[in-house]
Design a protein around this motif. Structure first.
Motif, PDB file in Angstrom:
ATOM      1  N   LEU A 198      -3.040  13.779  -0.683  1.00 19.04           N
ATOM      2  CA  LEU A 198      -2.460  12.683  -0.530  1.00 19.04           C
ATOM      3  C   LEU A 198      -3.473  11.702  -1.379  1.00 19.04           C
ATOM      4  CD1 LEU A 198      -1.611  12.379   3.108  1.00 19.04           C
ATOM      5  CD2 LEU A 198      -0.147  13.126   1.069  1.00 19.04           C
ATOM      6  N   SER A 199      -2.555  10.571  -1.924  1.00 20.50           N
ATOM      7  CA  SER A 199      -3.106   9.382  -2.545  1.00 20.50           C
ATOM      8  C   SER A 199      -2.731   8.132  -2.379  1.00 20.50           C
ATOM      9  CB  SER A 199      -3.044   9.590  -4.215  1.00 20.50           C
ATOM     10  OG  SER A 199      -3.649  10.755  -4.831  1.00 20.50           O
ATOM     11  N   SER A 236      -6.917  -0.739  -6.174  1.00 24.24           N
ATOM     12  CA  SER A 236      -7.855   0.331  -5.676  1.00 24.24           C
ATOM     13  C   SER A 236      -7.094   1.528  -5.287  1.00 24.24           C
ATOM     14  CB  SER A 236      -8.389  -0.420  -4.343  1.00 24.24           C
ATOM     15  OG  SER A 236      -9.181  -1.407  -4.610  1.00 24.24           O
ATOM     16  N   MET A 237      -7.674   2.597  -5.464  1.00 23.01           N
ATOM     17  CA  MET A 237      -7.006   4.058  -5.009  1.00 23.01           C
ATOM     18  C   MET A 237      -8.033   4.917  -4.600  1.00 23.01           C
ATOM     19  SD  MET A 237      -5.153   6.719  -7.730  1.00 23.01           S
ATOM     20  CE  MET A 237      -6.598   7.029  -8.542  1.00 23.01           C
ATOM     21  N   SER A 238      -7.486   5.730  -3.687  1.00 24.15           N
ATOM     22  CA  SER A 238      -8.266   6.398  -2.979  1.00 24.15           C
ATOM     23  C   SER A 238      -7.654   7.916  -2.700  1.00 24.15           C
ATOM     24  CB  SER A 238      -8.675   6.233  -1.494  1.00 24.15           C
ATOM     25  OG  SER A 238      -9.213   7.096  -0.640  1.00 24.15           O
ATOM     26  N   ASN A 239      -8.230   9.160  -2.939  1.00 22.95           N
ATOM     27  CA  ASN A 239      -7.795  10.385  -2.710  1.00 22.95           C
ATOM     28  C   ASN A 239      -8.333  11.342  -1.618  1.00 22.95           C
ATOM     29  OD1 ASN A 239      -6.149  10.010  -5.154  1.00 22.95           O
ATOM     30  ND2 ASN A 239      -7.844  10.812  -6.526  1.00 22.95           N
ATOM     31  N   LEU A 240      -7.165  11.929  -0.855  1.00 25.65           N
ATOM     32  CA  LEU A 240      -7.596  12.680   0.105  1.00 25.65           C
ATOM     33  C   LEU A 240      -7.137  14.205   0.389  1.00 25.65           C
ATOM     34  CD1 LEU A 240      -8.646  12.722   3.118  1.00 25.65           C
ATOM     35  CD2 LEU A 240      -6.375  11.806   3.926  1.00 25.65           C
ATOM     36  N   VAL A 279       0.780  -1.339  -0.036  1.00 19.93           N
ATOM     37  CA  VAL A 279      -0.081  -0.064  -0.090  1.00 19.93           C
ATOM     38  C   VAL A 279       0.813   1.168   0.044  1.00 19.93           C
ATOM     39  CG1 VAL A 279      -1.882   1.181   1.292  1.00 19.93           C
ATOM     40  CG2 VAL A 279      -1.767  -1.374   1.245  1.00 19.93           C
ATOM     41  N   THR A 280       0.621   2.168  -0.940  1.00 18.18           N
ATOM     42  CA  THR A 280       1.519   3.233  -1.278  1.00 18.18           C
ATOM     43  C   THR A 280       0.754   4.611  -0.953  1.00 18.18           C
ATOM     44  OG1 THR A 280       2.926   1.923  -2.639  1.00 18.18           O
ATOM     45  CG2 THR A 280       3.333   4.574  -2.762  1.00 18.18           C
ATOM     46  N   ILE A 281       1.320   5.468  -0.171  1.00 19.57           N
ATOM     47  CA  ILE A 281       0.810   6.915  -0.163  1.00 19.57           C
ATOM     48  C   ILE A 281       1.749   7.866  -1.081  1.00 19.57           C
ATOM     49  CG2 ILE A 281       0.357   8.802   1.365  1.00 19.57           C
ATOM     50  CD1 ILE A 281      -0.276   6.846   3.533  1.00 19.57           C
ATOM     51  N   LEU A 282       1.025   8.717  -1.758  1.00 14.81           N
ATOM     52  CA  LEU A 282       1.795   9.267  -2.773  1.00 14.81           C
ATOM     53  C   LEU A 282       1.323  10.757  -2.020  1.00 14.81           C
ATOM     54  CD1 LEU A 282       1.008   7.875  -6.446  1.00 14.81           C
ATOM     55  CD2 LEU A 282       2.989   7.528  -4.869  1.00 14.81           C
ATOM     56  N   GLY A 283       2.275  11.661  -2.250  1.00 20.40           N
ATOM     57  CA  GLY A 283       2.200  13.031  -1.805  1.00 20.40           C
ATOM     58  C   GLY A 283       3.052  13.402  -0.750  1.00 20.40           C
ATOM     59  N   SER A 284       3.090  14.628  -0.140  1.00 23.71           N
ATOM     60  CA  SER A 284       4.057  15.056   0.841  1.00 23.71           C
ATOM     61  C   SER A 284       3.223  15.142   2.077  1.00 23.71           C
ATOM     62  CB  SER A 284       4.932  16.182   0.505  1.00 23.71           C
ATOM     63  OG  SER A 284       5.430  16.770   1.676  1.00 23.71           O
ATOM     64  N   ALA A 285       3.660  14.750   3.336  1.00 21.00           N
ATOM     65  CA  ALA A 285       3.033  14.645   4.424  1.00 21.00           C
ATOM     66  C   ALA A 285       3.428  16.078   5.430  1.00 21.00           C
ATOM     67  CB  ALA A 285       3.309  13.533   5.542  1.00 21.00           C
ATOM     68  N   SER A 286       4.266  16.991   4.687  1.00 16.06           N
ATOM     69  CA  SER A 286       4.965  18.129   5.205  1.00 16.06           C
ATOM     70  C   SER A 286       4.326  19.291   4.688  1.00 16.06           C
ATOM     71  CB  SER A 286       6.418  18.063   5.121  1.00 16.06           C
ATOM     72  OG  SER A 286       7.097  19.101   5.762  1.00 16.06           O
ATOM     73  N   GLN A 287       3.864  20.371   5.422  1.00 22.66           N
ATOM     74  CA  GLN A 287       3.180  21.244   4.889  1.00 22.66           C
ATOM     75  C   GLN A 287       3.160  22.241   6.022  1.00 22.66           C
ATOM     76  OE1 GLN A 287       2.501  23.405   2.523  1.00 22.66           O
ATOM     77  NE2 GLN A 287       0.952  22.375   1.485  1.00 22.66           N
ATOM     78  N   SER A 341       1.293   4.127   6.596  1.00 22.35           N
ATOM     79  CA  SER A 341       1.357   5.270   7.742  1.00 22.35           C
ATOM     80  C   SER A 341       2.546   6.474   7.612  1.00 22.35           C
ATOM     81  CB  SER A 341       1.266   4.921   9.059  1.00 22.35           C
ATOM     82  OG  SER A 341       0.289   3.989   9.486  1.00 22.35           O
ATOM     83  N   LEU A 342       1.928   7.750   7.603  1.00 25.51           N
ATOM     84  CA  LEU A 342       3.045   8.862   7.464  1.00 25.51           C
ATOM     85  C   LEU A 342       2.794   9.507   8.825  1.00 25.51           C
ATOM     86  CD1 LEU A 342       2.738   9.872   3.717  1.00 25.51           C
ATOM     87  CD2 LEU A 342       4.437   8.477   4.781  1.00 25.51           C
ATOM     88  N   THR A 343       3.868  10.194   9.126  1.00 30.32           N
ATOM     89  CA  THR A 343       3.834  11.227  10.405  1.00 30.32           C
ATOM     90  C   THR A 343       3.634  12.619   9.619  1.00 30.32           C
ATOM     91  OG1 THR A 343       5.086   9.972  11.700  1.00 30.32           O
ATOM     92  CG2 THR A 343       4.889  12.196  12.391  1.00 30.32           C
ATOM     93  N   LEU A 344       2.494  13.123   9.825  1.00 31.21           N
ATOM     94  CA  LEU A 344       2.336  14.440   9.455  1.00 31.21           C
ATOM     95  C   LEU A 344       3.252  15.550  10.159  1.00 31.21           C
ATOM     96  CD1 LEU A 344      -0.029  15.970   7.484  1.00 31.21           C
ATOM     97  CD2 LEU A 344      -1.048  16.544   9.520  1.00 31.21           C
ATOM     98  N   ASN A 345       3.837  16.331   9.271  1.00 30.05           N
ATOM     99  CA  ASN A 345       4.932  17.327   9.575  1.00 30.05           C
ATOM    100  C   ASN A 345       4.286  18.982   9.320  1.00 30.05           C
ATOM    101  OD1 ASN A 345       7.166  18.626  10.604  1.00 30.05           O
ATOM    102  ND2 ASN A 345       8.207  18.502   8.363  1.00 30.05           N
ATOM    103  N   VAL A 346       3.814  19.454  10.316  1.00 33.12           N
ATOM    104  CA  VAL A 346       3.224  20.723  10.014  1.00 33.12           C
ATOM    105  C   VAL A 346       4.411  21.718  10.348  1.00 33.12           C
ATOM    106  CG1 VAL A 346       1.522  22.626  10.585  1.00 33.12           C
ATOM    107  CG2 VAL A 346       0.942  20.078  10.832  1.00 33.12           C
TER     108      VAL A 346
END
Length: 1122
Positions: free
Chosen positions: A292-293, A331-335, A276-284, A365-370
């Motif tokens: 994210l996808s 399967s693909m899900s966008n958020l 399972v892969t998450i595409l996109g950056s978790a830092s913002q 899982s990703l750690t959200l970096n704000v």
């Protein structure tokens, strides 16, 4: 009934006999061991009476039964016959001879075969029969391993006979069967280890099994259970997603199978998503949207996706399902959602699930970096404006509060990033610490050792958009002290202007000059602005150069009063000047003969001398060195095997690009003393005065080197107190005043100048008494003098007889003459090559001593002689090597013994040759030079020659041998001589055979007892006498025309070290022995035509010279009568 007509007991029928009771009318015929010959019809003839004519004849047929002994079966009985099931085969069985014909039956697996054909034929004898039966057999699989039996029966057999063979019936196996481990055939899951068993029953041979995957072989391993006729093959495989839809089949066959039997199954694979892969950056940054996808790998069946932020589920904005690999689905899900500061560090999870995988969860899982900035930034360090000395260690600390990510605190120096030195060899003036975190406070240290570049520098710390700065004030000495010169090549008399420049310092410095500790005054320039916000200063001086200034250091010193520190730089003077010999140059070098000598060189020059040229007596020594000299790297001259001929002044010519210089170094060669003249005997009248004069050749000549001893047994005889000892230079005197008879005797002169060994000589002091006298010691002596000794008449055994009233005694003395050897003759060339020449000669008379040969040769037009010893010494042939091709040489042959050499003969011992060219074959020479005088030219007038020789000999005898007078000798010496001569007399007279003698003369031999000469030969002990052969003579160059001198012209007796064809005269006798090489003072180079090979000058050792003169020989070697 009467009697039988025949008697079975007749002899011709031994196996037949009648049995029974005749009285009762019983007549039985008994036949023993019946055989086929007994098979016949028998009659029993019985009459009613003996005389009656009627006979009763009942007939009986006897049939003999013969059982068959063998049955012959085809195929062979007892074998195993391989048949194929369903095919027809023919089997035959033949019986042996029998009577009646036997019956044959076939049994297949215990069942009688009905389809047979039987033929009966005659046997090997009459009345015997053979039965042949043929059966047609079609075997079945059930017959495999069973017997096919041929059975023969006959009335003659109680039990039928049988033969059989085993039937091996080949038949195909049954269809294969696959045992599926689960309920639903074909349904498996990825990752599962699948084990499938394939079995095939029956078959002969057993079945061969093979697994195939989509028609491609996978496994060919199988096993067989022969007892149950079952073949098994187990397939083990790990199921993968790509195995979905794969058909697995098992094939069975053997060698008689008409077609391959197969059983297969198709796989239905269930597999989850591999990732399972998450595409996109978790830092913002805070308060901004994150998109994210989440995408899964292919799975079967499809999976559903959902999002989690911490424990809070987020709703997706879009979901998509696509076809994937191996019949699966993707399967693909966008958020998209808005992030806040408090979301920083939360876990964002994408989870994939399905009923098919109820027990499994697939997530990413990703750690959200704000991101958000720091709140405050400042610098802690020394107060601004406070002066800091260069080299001070300063620590600056940058601090910041808050921020995500952690603020990357960066240090800048005047807008340039501060970094540590990369190379380890660089000094670590800057140490940059790591970012430290304590709670929400971040810090980073900058530790530096202040330097000139830090003066007024601005140090800034930045964290994102925030920054803080501070400034340092650094005091430092000159960063660089440079000396500038107006010239590089300096010579004596040149003016040199030096300027010392202090590049930069804070505060300004004071400049001063000194030369080797001597303070110099200079001209000061005004201060100027310099780098690092410092000041530059300069000061100049003017110097006048001399050769003594070369290598001196002129030092400039920059002194800071405030810092109390001085920086120095120096300029080394490079003055070019010609060679100059130092005051410490040694001008006199002392060496010992046969030792080594080092003539040192102490010279100063810039540049270094290019060459050191030594000359001796006008000859230049080879710079490449020679057999007895070499020039060392520093110019020093090293000599070894020094001889007294090497004594003198050596001129050193030293040269460089600036000029030349010369020096004279004297070599003072010390050598052991040698007695040159010792008057023997010395005659004195009783009451008169006389001097025993002893003249020595020695160096050094010391005032007290002469000492005298008197030879005698008793101590009172050795006292010299009443005699005067006088030393004047090289001459010593023993002066006797008011001579007495008791003072007569032998006196020894000892010369010791400190160089071993001391020289010793003896002289007899004679009074004016009779020839024969009795000395106080009691020794009687008598002297027989032979004038004009003749080799033909006087070389004989002499007997001395002493007689008194009590008796007489005698001793024998042999007169033996020895001399230098005669020159060899007949020198000729036997072979010539480009590099060598072979020589042969005839040896001359050896003079009575062992002789050796030496070759002297020279290349024409090349100055100097070369010498080569002949080895072994007594050889008469020798190959001279080391020559050059196509070169003309002149060769001399010399002979020598302990008394000296033969000299060079005019003819017969010299020859000229030319070596062959390189292209000329080696071998015999192409020409033959004359080596001996032709016969016709050798016939000289004999009488003039004899008169000339006789005159010379007469003159020599008159001047050298006037007479010899015997005086008193020590008893021990006399006894030793007597014992030696008596021993020789017992061996018989010694025969002297000389083919020729240079002393032969026609004059009459005159003998007397009166001394007619002033010189007596020295007496030496034979114990230590060891005559030396002269070693190899080395070449010495002489002035042209100087080839030898007559002895009559010499100022004193011949030199102890005379060589062949050369004489060393005393100083001033003939002038210099070496021609001077005259050089132009302006000529700095040696001309090639002036150079001569000096090897011979120093190749002469002490042994090269004659080891002794005729007057110094032992009496047994001198040709005198004792």
């Amino acid at each position: 009934m009467g009697s039988p007509r025949s008697r079975p007991e007749d002899p011709w029928l031994p196996r037949y006999r009648l049995e029974g009771n005749p009285t009762r009318g019983e007549f039985h015929l008994h036949i023993e061991a019946c055989d086929l010959s007994d098979d016949a019809e028998y009659e029993c003839q019985v009459g009613r009476s003996e005389t009656g004519p009627e006979l009763v004849s009942p007939r009986v047929i006897l049939s003999i039964l013969v059982p068959p002994k063998t049955l012959q079966l085809t195929p062979e009985a007892g074998s195993t016959v391989t048949w194929v099931a369903g095919q027809e085969y023919v089997v035959s069985c033949v019986s042996g001879d029998a009577k009646p014909a036997p019956d044959i039956t076939f049994l297949q697996s215990g069942q009688i075969i009905s389809d047979i054909t039987t033929d009966v034929n005659e046997g090997s004898q009459e009345k015997l029969f053979i039965t042949e039966a043929t059966a047609r057999v079609t075997p079945q699989s059930s017959d495999n391993g069973q017997l096919l039996v041929c059975e023969g029966s006959s009335p003659a057999l109680d039990i039928p006979i049988k033969v059989s063979f085993t039937m091996n019936v080949l038949f195909p196996p049954g269809p294969p069967v696959i045992e599926w481990p689960g309920l639903e055939e074909g349904h498996v899951r990825a990752g599962q280890s699948l084990e499938l068993l394939c079995m095939a029953r029956g078959g002969n041979p057993p079945a061969t099994l093979q697994w195939l995957k989509n028609g491609q072989p996978m496994s060919t391993a199988w096993g067989t259970e022969h007892t149950q006729a079952v073949a098994r093959s187990l397939l083990v495989m790990v199921i993968r997603p790509e195995d979905h839809g794969v058909r697995l089949s098992c094939e069975a066959h053997n060698s008689v199978s008409e077609e391959i039997q197969e059983r297969g199954v198709t796989l239905q694979v269930t597999f989850p998503p591999s990732a399972v892969t998450i595409l996109g950056s978790a830092s913002q940054s805070e308060n901004k949207n994150v998109t994210l996808s989440c995408i899964t790998k292919s799975s079967r069946p499809r999976v559903l996706l959902r999002w989690w932020l911490g424990w809070r589920q987020l709703l997706p904005t879009e979901e998509t399902v696509m076809d994937g690999l191996h019949g699966g689905h993707i399967s693909m899900s966008n958020l998209t959602f808005l992030v806040r500061r408090e979301d920083n560090g939360l876990t964002l999870t994408c989870e994939a699930f399905s009923e098919a995988f109820a027990k499994e969860t697939f997530k990413k899982s990703l750690t959200l970096n704000v991101r958000y900035p720091a709140q405050k930034l400042w610098i802690e360090g020394p107060p601004q404006g406070r002066p800091l000395r260069a080299g001070t260690r300063v620590k600056l600390v940058c601090l910041a509060i808050g921020g995500n990510p952690d603020p990357s605190l960066t240090w800048f120096k005047d807008a340039r990033t501060v970094t540590e030195p990369r190379l380890p060899q660089e000094p670590r003036r800057v140490q940059l610490g790591n970012l430290e975190k304590s709670g929400s406070t971040f810090s980073r240290e900058l530790v530096l050792v202040t330097g000139p570049s830090d003066n007024q520098a601005k140090f800034t710390c930045k964290a994102g958009q925030l920054s803080a700065s501070t400034q340092l004030v650094v005091q430092f000495p000159p960063t660089n002290l440079t000396i500038l010169a107006n010239a590089s090549a300096l010579r004596p008399g040149d003016a040199l202007n030096l300027t010392c420049v202090s590049i930069s310092s804070n505060p300004p410095v004071n400049l001063s000059w000194d030369k080797e500790g001597e303070k110099l005054e200079g001209v000061i320039s005004p201060l100027r602005s310099a780098p690092f916000k410092g000041s530059a200063a300069a000061r100049s001086i003017l110097l006048r150069m001399s050769s003594g200034d070369h290598g001196h250091r002129v030092t400039c010193r920059a002194h800071s009063v405030q810092l109390r520190e001085t920086v120095s730089a120096f300029y080394r003077l490079n003055v070019l000047y010609p060679p100059e010999f130092l005051g410490e140059q040694v001008l006199v070098v002392t060496a010992v003969e046969q030792g080594q000598a080092l003539l040192p060189v102490l010279v100063s020059a810039n540049p270094a001398p290019e060459a050191f040229n030594w000359t001796f007596r006008g000859y230049r020594l080879s710079p490449a060195g020679g057999p007895r000299h070499r020039i060392l790297a520093g110019g020093a001259l090293q000599l070894w095997n020094v001889t007294r001929a090497d004594d003198g002044f050596y001129q050193l010519h030293c040269q460089n690009s600036e000029g030349t210089a010369e020096a004279l170094v004297r070599l003072d060669v010390h050598y052991a003393p040698t007695i040159r003249v010792l008057q023997d005997p010395t005659e004195v009248n009783i009451g008169g005065s006389a001097d025993i004069v002893c003249t020595a050749d020695a160096n050094p000549i010391l005032p007290e080197m002469f000492s005298w001893e008197r030879l005698g047994e008793e101590e009172e005889d050795q006292s010299l107190d009443d005699m005067e000892k006088i030393s004047k230079g090289s001459t010593g005197h023993l002066r006797i005043h008011n001579a007495k008879l008791a003072q007569a005797g032998a006196y020894q002169c000892i010369v010791d100048n400190g160089v071993a060994p001391p020289a010793e000589g003896w002289s007899d002091l004679l009074s004016d008494v009779h020839r024969t006298h009795i000395p106080p010691s009691g020794i009687h002596s008598s002297l027989l003098t032979i004038a004009n000794v003749s080799a033909a008449q006087d070389y004989a055994l002499f007997t001395c007889t002493a007689t008194n009233p009590l008796g007489s005694d005698h001793t024998n003395i042999q007169l033996v003459s020895i001399s230098r050897p005669d020159p060899p003759s007949g020198l000729k060339v036997v072979s010539v090559t480009p590099y060598s020449v072979g020589l042969e000669w005839k040896p001359g008379f050896d003079g009575g001593l062992p002789q050796r040969f030496q070759i002297r040769y020279e290349a024409l037009e090349t100055p100097g002689f070369l010498y080569m010893d002949v080895l072994p010494p007594q050889a008469t042939t020798f190959t001279l090597t080391g020559l050059q091709p196509s070169t003309r040489y002149k060769i001399w042959l010399l002979a020598s013994n302990a008394l000296g050499d033969s000299g060079i003969a005019d003819k017969g011992a010299q020859i000229s040759i030319t070596t062959s060219a390189l292209d000329q074959p080696s071998g015999e020479p192409d020409y033959q030079l004359p080596t001996e005088q032709p016969a016709e030219s050798s016939e000289l007038p004999l009488m003039p020659v004899l008169f000339a020789v006789g005159g010379l000999l007469l003159l020599s005898n008159a001047s050298c041998v006037g007479g010899f007078l015997w005086q008193r000798r020590l008893r021990r010496l006399a006894e030793g001589i007597s014992e030696k001569t008596e021993a020789e007399s017992e061996e018989g007279p010694i025969r002297n055979e000389y083919e020729e003698s240079q002393w032969t003369t026609d004059l009459d031999n005159q003998s007397s007892t009166v001394s007619t000469t002033d010189v007596e030969p020295y007496y030496h002990s034979m114990k230590d006498f060891n005559p030396q052969l002269p070693p190899t003579l080395e070449e010495v160059s002489y002035p042209r025309g100087f080839t030898g001198l007559e002895e009559e012209n010499m100022a004193f007796p011949g030199h102890l070290y005379d060589e062949v064809e050369r004489l060393y005269a005393p100083s001033g006798a003939w002038g210099p022995l070496y021609d001077k090489v005259h050089m132009d003072p302006c000529d700095l180079h040696w001309s090639e035509d002036k150079y001569e090979d000096p090897r011979g000058i120093y190749d002469q050792v002490a042994g090269d010279l004659n080891p002794m003169e005729p007057d110094s020989l032992h009496f047994e070697l001198g040709g005198h009568l004792v």
